[in-house]
Design a protein around this motif. Structure first.
Motif, short mmCIF file in Angstrom:
data_model
loop_
_atom_site.label_atom_id
_atom_site.label_comp_id
_atom_site.label_asym_id
_atom_site.label_seq_id
_atom_site.Cartn_x
_atom_site.Cartn_y
_atom_site.Cartn_z
N ALA A 115 12.44 -34.29 1.89
CA ALA A 115 11.95 -33.08 2.52
C ALA A 115 11.87 -31.92 1.55
O ALA A 115 11.03 -31.04 1.64
CB ALA A 115 12.83 -32.70 3.72
N GLY A 116 12.77 -31.88 0.58
CA GLY A 116 12.80 -30.81 -0.42
C GLY A 116 13.63 -31.24 -1.59
O GLY A 116 14.42 -32.18 -1.51
N ASN A 117 13.49 -30.57 -2.71
CA ASN A 117 14.21 -30.90 -3.92
C ASN A 117 15.29 -29.88 -4.21
O ASN A 117 15.08 -28.68 -4.00
CB ASN A 117 13.26 -30.95 -5.12
CG ASN A 117 12.29 -32.10 -5.03
OD1 ASN A 117 12.59 -33.12 -4.42
ND2 ASN A 117 11.11 -31.93 -5.61
N THR A 118 16.44 -30.35 -4.69
CA THR A 118 17.47 -29.43 -5.15
C THR A 118 16.99 -28.77 -6.43
O THR A 118 16.40 -29.41 -7.28
CB THR A 118 18.78 -30.19 -5.42
OG1 THR A 118 19.17 -30.84 -4.21
CG2 THR A 118 19.88 -29.24 -5.86
N GLU A 119 17.24 -27.48 -6.57
CA GLU A 119 16.77 -26.77 -7.75
C GLU A 119 17.30 -27.42 -9.02
O GLU A 119 18.47 -27.67 -9.18
CB GLU A 119 17.26 -25.31 -7.70
CG GLU A 119 16.74 -24.48 -8.86
CD GLU A 119 17.21 -23.04 -8.78
OE1 GLU A 119 16.95 -22.28 -9.72
OE2 GLU A 119 17.85 -22.68 -7.77
N GLY A 120 16.35 -27.74 -9.92
CA GLY A 120 16.73 -28.36 -11.19
C GLY A 120 16.85 -29.86 -11.11
O GLY A 120 17.02 -30.51 -12.13
N ALA A 121 16.74 -30.46 -9.89
CA ALA A 121 16.93 -31.89 -9.78
C ALA A 121 15.86 -32.67 -10.52
O ALA A 121 16.10 -33.75 -11.03
CB ALA A 121 16.92 -32.31 -8.30
N SER A 122 14.65 -32.12 -10.60
CA SER A 122 13.56 -32.84 -11.23
C SER A 122 13.70 -32.90 -12.73
O SER A 122 12.94 -33.58 -13.41
CB SER A 122 12.23 -32.20 -10.87
OG SER A 122 12.18 -30.87 -11.35
N HIS A 123 14.67 -32.19 -13.30
CA HIS A 123 14.80 -32.15 -14.75
C HIS A 123 16.08 -32.79 -15.26
O HIS A 123 16.37 -32.70 -16.43
CB HIS A 123 14.72 -30.71 -15.25
CG HIS A 123 13.37 -30.11 -15.06
ND1 HIS A 123 12.27 -30.52 -15.78
CD2 HIS A 123 12.91 -29.15 -14.21
CE1 HIS A 123 11.20 -29.83 -15.41
NE2 HIS A 123 11.56 -29.01 -14.45
N ASP A 144 21.97 -34.95 -8.59
CA ASP A 144 20.80 -34.60 -7.79
C ASP A 144 19.54 -35.25 -8.35
O ASP A 144 18.68 -35.72 -7.59
CB ASP A 144 20.62 -33.07 -7.74
CG ASP A 144 21.60 -32.40 -6.81
OD1 ASP A 144 22.14 -33.09 -5.91
OD2 ASP A 144 21.85 -31.19 -6.96
N TRP A 145 19.42 -35.26 -9.67
CA TRP A 145 18.26 -35.90 -10.29
C TRP A 145 18.24 -37.39 -9.99
O TRP A 145 17.19 -37.97 -9.70
CB TRP A 145 18.30 -35.66 -11.80
CG TRP A 145 17.12 -36.23 -12.53
CD1 TRP A 145 15.90 -35.65 -12.72
CD2 TRP A 145 17.06 -37.52 -13.17
NE1 TRP A 145 15.09 -36.49 -13.45
CE2 TRP A 145 15.77 -37.63 -13.74
CE3 TRP A 145 17.97 -38.56 -13.33
CZ2 TRP A 145 15.37 -38.77 -14.44
CZ3 TRP A 145 17.56 -39.69 -14.02
CH2 TRP A 145 16.29 -39.78 -14.58
N HIS A 146 19.42 -38.03 -10.01
CA HIS A 146 19.49 -39.46 -9.71
C HIS A 146 19.17 -39.73 -8.24
O HIS A 146 18.55 -40.77 -7.93
CB HIS A 146 20.87 -40.00 -10.06
CG HIS A 146 21.11 -40.12 -11.54
ND1 HIS A 146 20.40 -40.97 -12.36
CD2 HIS A 146 21.98 -39.48 -12.36
CE1 HIS A 146 20.82 -40.85 -13.61
NE2 HIS A 146 21.78 -39.96 -13.63
N ARG A 147 19.56 -38.84 -7.35
CA ARG A 147 19.19 -39.01 -5.94
C ARG A 147 17.67 -38.95 -5.77
O ARG A 147 17.08 -39.74 -5.03
CB ARG A 147 19.87 -37.93 -5.08
CG ARG A 147 21.37 -38.10 -4.95
CD ARG A 147 21.96 -37.10 -3.96
NE ARG A 147 23.41 -37.21 -3.95
CZ ARG A 147 24.22 -36.46 -4.68
NH1 ARG A 147 23.72 -35.52 -5.47
NH2 ARG A 147 25.53 -36.62 -4.61
N GLU A 148 17.06 -38.00 -6.44
CA GLU A 148 15.60 -37.88 -6.36
C GLU A 148 14.93 -39.12 -6.95
O GLU A 148 13.95 -39.65 -6.40
CB GLU A 148 15.15 -36.63 -7.11
CG GLU A 148 13.65 -36.38 -7.02
CD GLU A 148 13.24 -35.14 -7.78
OE1 GLU A 148 12.63 -35.29 -8.85
OE2 GLU A 148 13.54 -34.03 -7.30
#
Length: 377
Positions: A367-375, A352-356
């Motif tokens: 549109a929105g971030n998966t929880e924890g994706a930014s870390h 998820d982080w790599h997708r972001e």
């Protein structure tokens, strides 16, 4: 675009596969409790020159490239060989090669190339974040060098590294420093890991003497992206072993007087596994065999991890399912591959982080971030 290995690279693959089949014993390593197989490490350096493959000849290496390292890591993943190659040749060496200081390269790269030095990069702090920006560990000038204070977590082979490259904040930003593994003030504690074939450690720095490697923030980002591509190749190799093991078992295990591979549900499962393996291999090869720099390298690394991490986990889990009861036992290796797959999925950032990150790199607004994706955790 055609992605293919040369005959020399395929010969390297055959040599690595035969070498690992003869000398890499994952069960013996686990049972011994040793952090790595020192004899295997020595023989890889002296007989094949694995550690120096991607290091230029002027620093004692072979001058090969990411394609050769892709072959090596794919075979290591297939054999589930434990050892500090990902930390040393996949992470630390690219960091040193990316820095502009020739004296630094000449000081540290020859030891890595000849296998006498195990190296790693310490980046992650207590939040588990793989972002390479600001660090909370600090470095202050001390004499003719620096003194580093702080703590780093989940350091690949940090408990056995002879050379630790560590990120720390200075008065002008985050920089990369070199620290000896036996430096005064450095405390190393091995983490208890899910994957018994891969070592992680916490490193605590208390005014540890350090040498400045680079103040360029792109050096660490480049190194971690190279490590992500190496990990992707390892994941593709591990996924292939899982598929081979599942197909072989499905052909020999009989139920209702016929091989279980003859049942449609097993056929479909194996077909899905093959699709996942081929996709993972294609992503890893595309990242490793196509020249990349800067933003292109970051995009290639993100794409490889988005594909390879979940594919390996999916295929490893399916392998356990196809093996039935025996797949859950300690005696069978299926669970070891699943543990490697699951922990690898969290290393260097989650899918998820790599997708972001890929969205940011390519200018896509989410549109929105998966929880924890930014870390990346």
């Amino acid at each position: 675009m055609e992605i293919a290995f040369t005959s020399e690279q395929e010969e390297l693959r055959a040599v690595m596969r035969a070498f690992l089949a003869e000398h890499a014993d994952r069960r013996r390593l686990i049972d011994s409790g040793a952090p790595h197989d020192a004899e295997l490490w020595r023989r890889m350096a002296t007989e094949i020159g694995v550690q120096g493959l991607a290091i230029p000849e002027e620093y004692g290496g072979s001058g090969s490239g990411t394609a050769e390292m892709c072959v090596v890591f794919e075979e290591l993943g297939r054999a589930l060989a434990g050892g500090p190659l990902l930390a040393t040749a996949g992470l630390a060496a690219p960091a040193l090669l990316a820095c502009a200081d020739e004296e630094i390269k000449a000081r540290y790269l020859p030891g890595i190339a000849d296998g006498s030095v195990i190296a790693t990069l310490a980046l992650v702090e207590d939040d588990g974040d793989w972002e390479t920006g600001a660090a909370r560990s600090t470095a202050k000038e001390s004499g003719d060098g620096y003194a580093v204070d702080g703590a780093k977590y989940f350091v690949l082979d940090g408990a056995i590294a002879d050379l630790v490259l560590v990120t720390a904040a200075t008065g002008t930003g985050t920089a990369l420093f070199a620290v000896r593994g036996d430096a005064p003030g450095l405390t190393r504690r091995a983490h208890e890991t899910v994957d018994p074939t891969r070592g992680l450690a916490r490193l605590d720095f208390a005014s540890v003497p350090a040498r400045l490697v680079s103040s360029d923030p792109s050096v660490v980002e480049t190194a971690v992206d190279h490590a992500r591509i190496a990990l992707a190749a390892e994941q593709a190799g591990g996924a292939q072993w899982c598929l081979d093991a599942a197909v072989e078992y499905a052909g020999t295990r009989h139920q209702f007087e016929r091989p279980i591979g003859g049942f449609q549900a097993i056929k479909h499962r194996c077909a899905d596994m093959m699709v996942a393996v081929e996709a993972a291999r294609s992503a890893a090869y595309a990242a490793a065999l196509t020249p990349h720099t800067g933003a292109d390298l970051a995009v290639a690394a993100a794409c490889a991890q988005i594909c390879c991490s979940p594919a390996y986990t999916e295929v490893a889990a399916a392998t356990i399912q196809i093996h039935g009861g025996i797949g859950f036992t300690w005696e069978h290796d299926a669970h070891l591959y699943y543990k490697r797959a699951k922990t690898g999925e969290l290393m260097f950032g989650t899918p998820d982080w790599h997708r972001e990150r890929l969205a940011r790199l390519t200018g896509i607004t989410l549109a929105g971030n998966t929880e924890g994706a930014s870390h990346g955790r």
